[in-house]
Design a protein around this motif. Structure first.
Motif, PDB file in Angstrom:
ATOM      1  N   SER A 166       0.816  -1.204   0.000  1.00  0.00           N
ATOM      2  CA  SER A 166       0.000   0.000   0.000  1.00  0.00           C
ATOM      3  C   SER A 166       0.858   1.265   0.000  1.00  0.00           C
ATOM      4  CB  SER A 166      -0.923  -0.007   1.215  1.00  0.00           C
ATOM      5  OG  SER A 166      -1.834  -1.077   1.114  1.00  0.00           O
ATOM      6  N   LEU A 167       2.033   1.209   0.636  1.00  0.00           N
ATOM      7  CA  LEU A 167       2.932   2.357   0.594  1.00  0.00           C
ATOM      8  C   LEU A 167       3.346   2.654  -0.836  1.00  0.00           C
ATOM      9  CD1 LEU A 167       5.247   1.661   3.652  1.00  0.00           C
ATOM     10  CD2 LEU A 167       3.505   3.434   3.460  1.00  0.00           C
ATOM     11  N   MET A 168       3.606   1.599  -1.606  1.00  0.00           N
ATOM     12  CA  MET A 168       4.017   1.779  -2.989  1.00  0.00           C
ATOM     13  C   MET A 168       2.920   2.476  -3.777  1.00  0.00           C
ATOM     14  SD  MET A 168       3.839   0.912  -6.269  1.00  0.00           S
ATOM     15  CE  MET A 168       2.556  -0.272  -5.948  1.00  0.00           C
ATOM     16  N   MET A 169       1.682   2.019  -3.649  1.00  0.00           N
ATOM     17  CA  MET A 169       0.602   2.618  -4.420  1.00  0.00           C
ATOM     18  C   MET A 169       0.359   4.059  -3.975  1.00  0.00           C
ATOM     19  SD  MET A 169      -0.060   0.214  -6.469  1.00  0.00           S
ATOM     20  CE  MET A 169      -1.521   0.872  -7.256  1.00  0.00           C
ATOM     21  N   LEU A 170       0.502   4.305  -2.671  1.00  0.00           N
ATOM     22  CA  LEU A 170       0.329   5.664  -2.165  1.00  0.00           C
ATOM     23  C   LEU A 170       1.383   6.594  -2.740  1.00  0.00           C
ATOM     24  CD1 LEU A 170      -1.095   7.568  -0.137  1.00  0.00           C
ATOM     25  CD2 LEU A 170       0.578   6.837   1.555  1.00  0.00           C
ATOM     26  N   ALA A 171       2.630   6.121  -2.769  1.00  0.00           N
ATOM     27  CA  ALA A 171       3.718   6.963  -3.277  1.00  0.00           C
ATOM     28  C   ALA A 171       3.586   7.195  -4.760  1.00  0.00           C
ATOM     29  CB  ALA A 171       5.064   6.306  -2.968  1.00  0.00           C
ATOM     30  N   THR A 172       3.143   6.183  -5.485  1.00  0.00           N
ATOM     31  CA  THR A 172       3.123   6.284  -6.933  1.00  0.00           C
ATOM     32  C   THR A 172       1.975   7.123  -7.452  1.00  0.00           C
ATOM     33  OG1 THR A 172       4.125   4.123  -7.055  1.00  0.00           O
ATOM     34  CG2 THR A 172       3.097   4.938  -9.057  1.00  0.00           C
ATOM     35  N   LEU A 173       0.815   6.954  -6.904  1.00  0.00           N
ATOM     36  CA  LEU A 173      -0.360   7.598  -7.478  1.00  0.00           C
ATOM     37  C   LEU A 173      -1.127   8.455  -6.488  1.00  0.00           C
ATOM     38  CD1 LEU A 173      -1.418   4.522  -9.565  1.00  0.00           C
ATOM     39  CD2 LEU A 173      -0.589   6.670 -10.450  1.00  0.00           C
ATOM     40  N   ALA A 174      -0.563   8.700  -5.315  1.00  0.00           N
ATOM     41  CA  ALA A 174      -1.161   9.578  -4.320  1.00  0.00           C
ATOM     42  C   ALA A 174      -2.606   9.198  -4.040  1.00  0.00           C
ATOM     43  CB  ALA A 174      -1.076  11.047  -4.776  1.00  0.00           C
ATOM     44  N   SER A 175      -2.851   7.917  -3.895  1.00  0.00           N
ATOM     45  CA  SER A 175      -4.198   7.458  -3.603  1.00  0.00           C
ATOM     46  C   SER A 175      -4.255   6.906  -2.189  1.00  0.00           C
ATOM     47  CB  SER A 175      -4.629   6.378  -4.600  1.00  0.00           C
ATOM     48  OG  SER A 175      -3.698   5.347  -4.627  1.00  0.00           O
ATOM     49  N   CYS A 176      -5.373   7.037  -1.555  1.00  0.00           N
ATOM     50  CA  CYS A 176      -5.537   6.591  -0.176  1.00  0.00           C
ATOM     51  C   CYS A 176      -5.898   5.119  -0.179  1.00  0.00           C
ATOM     52  CB  CYS A 176      -6.627   7.395   0.518  1.00  0.00           C
ATOM     53  SG  CYS A 176      -6.308   9.159   0.565  1.00  0.00           S
ATOM     54  N   ILE A 177      -4.891   4.277  -0.129  1.00  0.00           N
ATOM     55  CA  ILE A 177      -5.091   2.844  -0.267  1.00  0.00           C
ATOM     56  C   ILE A 177      -4.841   2.185   1.070  1.00  0.00           C
ATOM     57  CG2 ILE A 177      -4.153   0.775  -1.366  1.00  0.00           C
ATOM     58  CD1 ILE A 177      -3.624   2.477  -3.793  1.00  0.00           C
ATOM     59  N   GLY A 178      -5.702   1.289   1.462  1.00  0.00           N
ATOM     60  CA  GLY A 178      -5.599   0.607   2.742  1.00  0.00           C
ATOM     61  C   GLY A 178      -4.522  -0.437   2.741  1.00  0.00           C
ATOM     62  N   GLY A 179      -4.203  -0.962   3.933  1.00  0.00           N
ATOM     63  CA  GLY A 179      -3.133  -1.932   4.094  1.00  0.00           C
ATOM     64  C   GLY A 179      -3.503  -3.310   3.605  1.00  0.00           C
ATOM     65  N   ARG A 180      -2.481  -4.050   3.141  1.00  0.00           N
ATOM     66  CA  ARG A 180      -2.656  -5.433   2.712  1.00  0.00           C
ATOM     67  C   ARG A 180      -1.505  -6.239   3.276  1.00  0.00           C
ATOM     68  NH1 ARG A 180      -6.600  -3.457   2.154  1.00  0.00           N
ATOM     69  NH2 ARG A 180      -7.963  -3.217   0.347  1.00  0.00           N
ATOM     70  N   GLU A 181      -1.748  -7.480   3.611  1.00  0.00           N
ATOM     71  CA  GLU A 181      -0.721  -8.325   4.191  1.00  0.00           C
ATOM     72  C   GLU A 181       0.330  -8.700   3.161  1.00  0.00           C
ATOM     73  OE1 GLU A 181      -0.302 -12.625   6.491  1.00  0.00           O
ATOM     74  OE2 GLU A 181      -2.251 -11.896   5.797  1.00  0.00           O
ATOM     75  N   ALA A 219     -11.279   5.555  -5.002  1.00  0.00           N
ATOM     76  CA  ALA A 219     -10.082   6.304  -5.394  1.00  0.00           C
ATOM     77  C   ALA A 219     -10.296   7.763  -5.015  1.00  0.00           C
ATOM     78  CB  ALA A 219      -9.827   6.170  -6.889  1.00  0.00           C
ATOM     79  N   PRO A 220      -9.253   8.452  -4.549  1.00  0.00           N
ATOM     80  CA  PRO A 220      -9.426   9.825  -4.062  1.00  0.00           C
ATOM     81  C   PRO A 220      -9.582  10.857  -5.166  1.00  0.00           C
ATOM     82  CG  PRO A 220      -7.131   9.204  -3.936  1.00  0.00           C
ATOM     83  CD  PRO A 220      -7.872   7.975  -4.393  1.00  0.00           C
ATOM     84  N   ASN A 221      -9.182  10.520  -6.377  1.00  0.00           N
ATOM     85  CA  ASN A 221      -9.203  11.490  -7.468  1.00  0.00           C
ATOM     86  C   ASN A 221     -10.058  10.986  -8.619  1.00  0.00           C
ATOM     87  OD1 ASN A 221      -7.280  13.136  -6.091  1.00  0.00           O
ATOM     88  ND2 ASN A 221      -5.656  11.779  -6.826  1.00  0.00           N
ATOM     89  N   GLU A 222     -10.609  11.921  -9.372  1.00  0.00           N
ATOM     90  CA  GLU A 222     -11.388  11.564 -10.551  1.00  0.00           C
ATOM     91  C   GLU A 222     -10.465  10.996 -11.630  1.00  0.00           C
ATOM     92  OE1 GLU A 222     -13.650  14.845 -11.935  1.00  0.00           O
ATOM     93  OE2 GLU A 222     -14.892  14.987 -10.128  1.00  0.00           O
ATOM     94  N   GLY A 223     -11.027  10.135 -12.462  1.00  0.00           N
ATOM     95  CA  GLY A 223     -10.264   9.591 -13.565  1.00  0.00           C
ATOM     96  C   GLY A 223      -9.350   8.451 -13.193  1.00  0.00           C
ATOM     97  N   ILE A 224      -9.504   7.888 -11.977  1.00  0.00           N
ATOM     98  CA  ILE A 224      -8.658   6.796 -11.511  1.00  0.00           C
ATOM     99  C   ILE A 224      -9.515   5.639 -11.025  1.00  0.00           C
ATOM    100  CG2 ILE A 224      -6.970   6.071  -9.774  1.00  0.00           C
ATOM    101  CD1 ILE A 224      -5.860   8.857  -9.768  1.00  0.00           C
ATOM    102  N   ALA A 225      -9.195   4.445 -11.477  1.00  0.00           N
ATOM    103  CA  ALA A 225      -9.832   3.226 -10.975  1.00  0.00           C
ATOM    104  C   ALA A 225      -8.785   2.429 -10.209  1.00  0.00           C
ATOM    105  CB  ALA A 225     -10.392   2.391 -12.118  1.00  0.00           C
ATOM    106  N   TYR A 226      -9.113   2.058  -8.979  1.00  0.00           N
ATOM    107  CA  TYR A 226      -8.204   1.279  -8.137  1.00  0.00           C
ATOM    108  C   TYR A 226      -8.918  -0.006  -7.724  1.00  0.00           C
ATOM    109  CZ  TYR A 226      -6.278  -0.223  -3.647  1.00  0.00           C
ATOM    110  OH  TYR A 226      -5.806  -0.980  -2.606  1.00  0.00           O
ATOM    111  N   PHE A 227      -8.294  -1.145  -7.967  1.00  0.00           N
ATOM    112  CA  PHE A 227      -8.952  -2.419  -7.677  1.00  0.00           C
ATOM    113  C   PHE A 227      -7.924  -3.473  -7.298  1.00  0.00           C
ATOM    114  CE2 PHE A 227      -8.290  -1.811 -12.186  1.00  0.00           C
ATOM    115  CZ  PHE A 227      -7.661  -2.975 -12.607  1.00  0.00           C
TER     116      PHE A 227
END
Length: 418
Positions: free
Chosen positions: A9-24, A89-97
């Motif tokens: 999740s840190l990687m996705m947060l750093a890359t696309l500035a999205s508020c992504i929850g933690g994963r094991e 996703a926190p921003n328009e135009g972004i799909a996170y799955f």
């Protein structure tokens, strides 16, 4: 004490500035018998790691997913153990799955309506992860380029790591731009390499097939530096309503050195009139998250150079630089005539001479099977750069080799296939 978020999740947060929850994270604990070699021979880890590295899930069923937050709401096909899970996703135009690679392992993907600066996406991930105490040792193998049956290329990069509690893991990352839509996926596991590749490749190919390409022309070239995979170049052409043509080039370079990663993105946008005369040229470069170059040239009777970072302007004289389109037209003309004398072009190469124009001498060396072999010599105040290119009948580069000093850079077209 609050726990740190997992690496994925840190990687996705750093890359696309999205508020992504933690994963094991899927890590493998080290035992006392450290007998399996990882990190290109640099580390020895527990023998049990070999079994984890070999894990795959080749039987994932195919699911359809509508990316409603992406412009055009494309429908994509994705292999997943369970139906893919859409997340806010926190921003328009972004799909996170999320995509299930196995019972306890998810990959995470982001698809954007706009392009990604590919190298900077990897850089932001690495920069964030490198600052976390969860990583004690890091190692980057060289990046890889993958292209599936339909040919659309993926840039893939792994980050192998050890944690302070002696756990070994691998963060897998893949990125590309599909008809100007950015795609970035990750999975945090020592294994499932082919499974992850298959998932991302299927997603990318379905995106490519699902919408018309807005470009008139688009091609990709694999880049190698001194024999090692270094990145990807993408070139495309679009036409404006007034008939002018816009040629764009996107180059992404990833240069890992052990636990460090140097990331370079360069964008060139060239506008030419219908007769091929240069109207404007803009070149931008980012290195490790910092804009290091932003220059533009205006054509016409008195070509001017503007440094947007330094807020400076210079008169280049009455002769504007030759456009890349003019060079491609020359290739075709010489090939049709079957030969001709060397020709000198005035070109702008900011990496060689940011303040002025540079002479480039181009000469046909031979033709075979519908392709032609050209040589190029660029003489700048600092150095001489020698190149050779195989050019197709359409004037496009099939492959090439550029040498300067002790370095050699090679290009090989991967899409469309020669």
């Amino acid at each position: 004490m609050r726990a740190s978020p997992p690496l994925l999740s840190l990687m996705m947060l750093a890359t696309l500035a999205s508020c992504i929850g933690g994963r094991e994270s899927r890590r493998v604990e080290l035992g006392e018998e450290e007998s399996y070699v990882v990190a290109e021979g640099r580390w020895r880890v527990a023998a049990g790691v070999a079994e984890a590295v070999a894990r795959e899930r080749p039987d994932l069923p195919l699911h359809e997913l509508t990316l409603r937050d992406v412009e055009g709401a494309p429908v994509v096909s994705i292999p997943s153990l369970r139906p893919p899970q859409m997340n806010p996703a926190p921003n328009e135009g972004i799909a996170y799955f999320e995509v299930a690679l196995d019972e306890q392992l998810n990959a995470e993907c982001v698809v954007r309506s706009s392009r990604l600066d590919l190298a900077q996406a990897f850089h932001r991930a690495h920069k964030e992860l490198a600052s976390r105490p969860a990583l004690e040792r890091r190692h980057f193998p060289e990046p890889a380029l993958h292209h599936g049956p339909d040919g659309w290329p993926l840039v893939m990069l792994r980050l192998e790591y050890l944690t302070p509690d002696r756990a070994y893991g691998t963060l897998r990352m893949a990125a590309t731009n599909v008809n100007d839509r950015g795609v970035f996926c990750t999975a945090d596991s020592p294994g499932y390499a082919r499974t992850f590749e298959h998932v991302v490749d299927t997603l990318v190919q379905s995106l490519a097939r699902g919408a018309a390409d807005p470009a008139q022309r688009r091609s990709f070239h694999a880049i190698k530096l001194n024999g090692a995979v270094a990145g990807l170049a993408e070139d495309m052409t679009k036409q404006r309503d007034d008939g002018s043509l816009v040629d764009m080039s996107f180059v992404a370079l990833l240069l890992p050195r052990g636990d460090e990663l140097r990331a370079v993105d360069e964008v060139s946008v060239e506008v030419t009139a219908p007769d091929g005369e240069l109207v404007t040229l803009r070149v931008m470069q980012q290195v490790d998250g910092v804009m290091t170059r932003d220059v533009s040239i205006s054509g016409g009777r008195h070509a001017t150079l503007e440094d947007r970072l330094g807020d400076a302007r210079a008169d280049l004289g009455s002769v504007p630089p030759a456009s890349g389109r003019a060079l491609r037209t020359h290739y075709q003309d010489v090939m049709q005539r079957g030969g001709g004398p060397p020709r000198v072009f005035l070109r702008y190469y900011p990496g060689l001479d940011g303040a002025g124009l540079t002479e480039e001498t181009v000469e046909l060396k031979g033709q075979e099977g519908g392709a032609a072999h050209f040589s190029s010599v660029i003489r700048s105040p600092r150095e001489v750069v020698q190149s050779s290119y195989d050019i197709g009948a359409d004037g496009e580069r099939l492959r090439g080799m550029v040498t300067w000093g002790a370095s050699t850079l090679t290009l090989e077209r991967v899409l469309p296939l020669p």
